[in-house]
Design an enzyme around this catalytic site. Structure first.
Site, PDB file in Angstrom:
ATOM      1  N   CYS A 115       1.938  39.704   0.151  1.00 20.42           N
ATOM      2  CA  CYS A 115       0.629  40.615  -0.158  1.00 20.42           C
ATOM      3  C   CYS A 115      -0.667  40.724  -0.883  1.00 20.42           C
ATOM      4  CB  CYS A 115       2.072  41.906  -0.785  1.00 20.42           C
ATOM      5  SG  CYS A 115       2.624  41.272  -2.627  1.00 20.42           S
ATOM      6  N   CYS A 160      -0.627  42.027  -3.738  1.00 19.36           N
ATOM      7  CA  CYS A 160      -0.485  42.674  -5.283  1.00 19.36           C
ATOM      8  C   CYS A 160      -0.283  41.108  -5.474  1.00 19.36           C
ATOM      9  CB  CYS A 160      -0.285  43.659  -5.579  1.00 19.36           C
ATOM     10  SG  CYS A 160       2.347  43.528  -5.196  1.00 19.36           S
TER      11      CYS A 160
END
Length: 144
Positions: A48, A50
């Site tokens: 992802c 993040c």
């Protein structure tokens, strides 16, 4: 179905080139977190944004401090499927999260940072939070 290794290799390497050990099997997780293993930070890596934008850079920055875990290891969610599931069993008191950081002392969890504590934060802020956990739970690294 696991992520293709070709796709995630650079994400793995972002940690391993900084000395983070990979735990690709449940046996690796157990070996790394054996009783008497000292201070170990386990990282649940992820594809992802993040993870890429703040979790991995925050981790690397945190390891530059004077106090740090004696070992840092990682499982890759969506790739090291059995290892990730096994680590999550060891962290059953916490909801599953990726990316995330779990600090262990002698095989027992003492600190957890979930995805919701990572998302939307800058790497420096994550580094500070990890360093606070190291200060609270890790023995001082020998300097010199």
């Amino acid at each position: 179905m696991p992520y293709p290794e070709l796709m995630i290799h650079p994400m793995r390497e972002e940690l391993t080139r900084h000395g983070v050990e990979e735990a690709r099997t449940p046996e690796d997780v157990d070996r790394i977190l054996a009783p008497g293993s000292g201070d170990v930070l386990m990282v649940v890596n992820s594809v992802c944004g993040c993870a890429a934008g703040c979790a991995r850079p925050g981790l690397v920055l945190s390891l530059q401090g004077e106090v740090r875990p004696s070992k840092v290891a990682t499982v890759f969610a969506g790739a090291d499927i059995a290892a990730t599931a096994h680590l999550r069993e060891r962290l059953s008191m916490y909801p599953p999260s990726s990316p995330s950081f779990a600090l262990f002392r002698d095989g027992e969890p003492v600190y957890m940072m979930h995805r919701h504590e990572i998302e939307g934060r800058e790497a420096a802020a994550i580094s500070r939070s990890l360093q606070e956990a190291y200060q609270a739970h890790c023995a001082k690294a020998e300097v010199g």
